[in-house]
Design a protein around this motif. Structure first.
Motif, PDB file in Angstrom:
ATOM      1  N   PHE A   1      -6.736  -1.350   0.900  1.00  0.00           N
ATOM      2  CA  PHE A   1      -7.080  -1.556  -0.502  1.00  0.00           C
ATOM      3  C   PHE A   1      -8.580  -1.788  -0.699  1.00  0.00           C
ATOM      4  CE2 PHE A   1      -2.587  -2.862  -0.515  1.00  0.00           C
ATOM      5  CZ  PHE A   1      -2.129  -2.130  -1.601  1.00  0.00           C
ATOM      6  N   LYS A   2      -9.029  -1.496  -1.897  1.00  0.00           N
ATOM      7  CA  LYS A   2     -10.399  -1.778  -2.315  1.00  0.00           C
ATOM      8  C   LYS A   2     -10.365  -2.847  -3.393  1.00  0.00           C
ATOM      9  CE  LYS A   2     -14.506   0.304  -4.435  1.00  0.00           C
ATOM     10  NZ  LYS A   2     -15.075   1.547  -5.016  1.00  0.00           N
ATOM     11  N   LEU A   3     -11.140  -3.915  -3.203  1.00  0.00           N
ATOM     12  CA  LEU A   3     -11.248  -4.954  -4.224  1.00  0.00           C
ATOM     13  C   LEU A   3     -12.098  -4.428  -5.375  1.00  0.00           C
ATOM     14  CD1 LEU A   3     -10.838  -7.943  -5.139  1.00  0.00           C
ATOM     15  CD2 LEU A   3     -12.975  -8.460  -3.936  1.00  0.00           C
TER      16      LEU A   3
ATOM     17  N   LYS B   1      -5.547   1.082  -4.622  1.00  0.00           N
ATOM     18  CA  LYS B   1      -5.315   1.986  -3.503  1.00  0.00           C
ATOM     19  C   LYS B   1      -6.154   3.241  -3.742  1.00  0.00           C
ATOM     20  CE  LYS B   1      -1.659   4.702  -1.217  1.00  0.00           C
ATOM     21  NZ  LYS B   1      -0.194   4.906  -1.111  1.00  0.00           N
TER      22      LYS B   1
ATOM     23  N   VAL C   1      -8.477 -11.185   0.486  1.00  0.00           N
ATOM     24  CA  VAL C   1      -9.295  -9.971   0.559  1.00  0.00           C
ATOM     25  C   VAL C   1      -9.179  -9.347   1.949  1.00  0.00           C
ATOM     26  CG1 VAL C   1     -11.642  -9.062   0.455  1.00  0.00           C
ATOM     27  CG2 VAL C   1     -10.879 -10.736  -1.241  1.00  0.00           C
TER      28      VAL C   1
ATOM     29  N   LYS D   1      -7.820  -8.224  -8.221  1.00  0.00           N
ATOM     30  CA  LYS D   1      -7.337  -6.887  -8.547  1.00  0.00           C
ATOM     31  C   LYS D   1      -7.848  -5.903  -7.500  1.00  0.00           C
ATOM     32  CE  LYS D   1      -7.379  -3.560 -12.404  1.00  0.00           C
ATOM     33  NZ  LYS D   1      -7.862  -3.352 -13.809  1.00  0.00           N
ATOM     34  N   PHE D   2      -6.904  -5.243  -6.837  1.00  0.00           N
ATOM     35  CA  PHE D   2      -7.217  -4.247  -5.812  1.00  0.00           C
ATOM     36  C   PHE D   2      -6.696  -2.882  -6.262  1.00  0.00           C
ATOM     37  CE2 PHE D   2      -6.646  -8.315  -3.685  1.00  0.00           C
ATOM     38  CZ  PHE D   2      -7.737  -8.388  -2.809  1.00  0.00           C
TER      39      PHE D   2
ATOM     40  N   TYR E   1       0.836  -1.200   0.000  1.00  0.00           N
ATOM     41  CA  TYR E   1       0.000   0.000   0.000  1.00  0.00           C
ATOM     42  C   TYR E   1       0.873   1.254   0.000  1.00  0.00           C
ATOM     43  CZ  TYR E   1      -4.004   2.963   1.243  1.00  0.00           C
ATOM     44  OH  TYR E   1      -4.989   3.922   1.241  1.00  0.00           O
TER      45      TYR E   1
ATOM     46  N   ALA F   1      -5.778  -7.588   2.259  1.00  0.00           N
ATOM     47  CA  ALA F   1      -5.680  -6.399   1.412  1.00  0.00           C
ATOM     48  C   ALA F   1      -6.562  -5.263   1.923  1.00  0.00           C
ATOM     49  CB  ALA F   1      -6.045  -6.751  -0.023  1.00  0.00           C
ATOM     50  N   THR F   2      -7.786  -5.574   2.294  1.00  0.00           N
ATOM     51  CA  THR F   2      -8.692  -4.517   2.747  1.00  0.00           C
ATOM     52  C   THR F   2      -8.240  -3.951   4.090  1.00  0.00           C
ATOM     53  OG1 THR F   2     -10.212  -6.193   3.636  1.00  0.00           O
ATOM     54  CG2 THR F   2     -10.666  -5.345   1.436  1.00  0.00           C
TER      55      THR F   2
END
Length: 287
Positions: A232-234, A286, A224, A283-284, A187, A227-228
């Motif tokens: 991050f946003k999926l 920022k 997920v 795919k994420f 990130y 990452a979140t």
């Protein structure tokens, strides 16, 4: 590698060159829901011309090209939106399967950063590849991602994309806190709007999460979550790298399947028929 697999390379290369001639071509991926039960947000992967050219490069090792049928690099990189003028960080490239594609593609207008393992055989493999051909790899930058002490893999806010291929299960084997810190380093490296592309061996959601520590497989929901939690946003999931033949239930984990084939000659034909693992492709972004 079987003769059947080897004979497929010229056909695949011709397909990519055809894509280069007609950059709008759409390659269909399986439209079914992913193994986590979510709708697949990528029914098609449109192969970009620069990616097609990079994948079709005849300088790539024959053993690497043989695995295109399982790793779908043209579709995968196009799905992640990789372009030749971007700054791209690849996590733990090791012997450089994707380096052979990405570094030449980014050499003239972009920037390729290999965030390698700490000193050891995997980092040495990366350094050996980079030094082997200055014409292709002379502009590669090597940084370090130590799972026990994640640092700066690229200058903060500099990367258009961070890509990690079949590594999240390794992060989890180090520890959940370490895995979370690694995603935080992704990130930090990315620009706002930058893409985190993740591919990993997919563990069915109904399985015991303890298998993520030993099997080499990881649940989509775990990726997920990591990452979140990092911010991050999926934004998409794809079945580009799906393999419904893989049941992810082998006593020796994902390494039972090719290319490792830990069982040796035992049931070799069976595992070759299954092919490489079923993989989640996420795919994420920022924000």
């Amino acid at each position: 590698m079987s003769g059947r697999e080897t004979l497929r390379h010229p056909i695949f290369a011709a397909t990519l060159l055809a894509a280069f001639a007609a950059p709008g071509v759409a390659i269909a991926a399986d439209p079914h829901a992913d193994h986590a039960g979510h709708a697949n947000h990528s029914a098609h992967a449109v192969i970009s011309a620069p990616v097609a050219t990079a994948v079709a490069d005849s300088r790539r090792k024959e053993a690497n090209r043989a695995r295109d049928q399982y790793r779908h690099p043209a579709e995968t990189l196009s799905y992640f939106g990789i372009q030749p003028d971007q700054t791209v960080v690849e996590i733990w490239p090791s012997a450089g399967w994707y380096t052979e594609i990405l570094a030449p593609m980014l050499k003239d207008k972009g920037r390729y950063i290999a965030a390698a393992q700490p000193p050891g055989k995997y980092r040495t493999a990366t350094e050996t590849l980079v030094s082997s051909d200055p014409a292709r790899f002379g502009k590669v930058e090597i940084t370090t991602l130590d799972p026990k002490a994640p640092g700066e893999i690229a200058p903060a806010g500099s990367a258009d994309a961070v890509l990690t291929f079949r590594n999240v299960h390794n992060f989890l084997m180090t520890g959940d806190a370490e895995a979370q810190a690694i995603f935080a380093s992704f990130y930090k490296a990315l620009k706002p709007g930058g893409v985190l592309g993740v591919v990993d061996h997919r563990l069915p959601e109904g399985r015991d999460a303890a298998a993520e520590k030993t099997s080499g497989y990881v649940k989509t929901s775990t990726i997920v979550r990591l990452a979140t939690a990092a911010g991050f946003k999926l934004v998409g999931q794809s079945e580009i790298n799906a393999n419904p033949k893989d049941k992810a239930d082998y006593p020796k984990g994902v390494w039972t399947l090719p290319p490792v084939l830990t069982e040796g000659d035992a049931d070799r034909a069976k595992y070759l028929a299954i092919g490489e693992s079923d993989r989640a492709t996420l795919k994420f972004v920022k924000p």
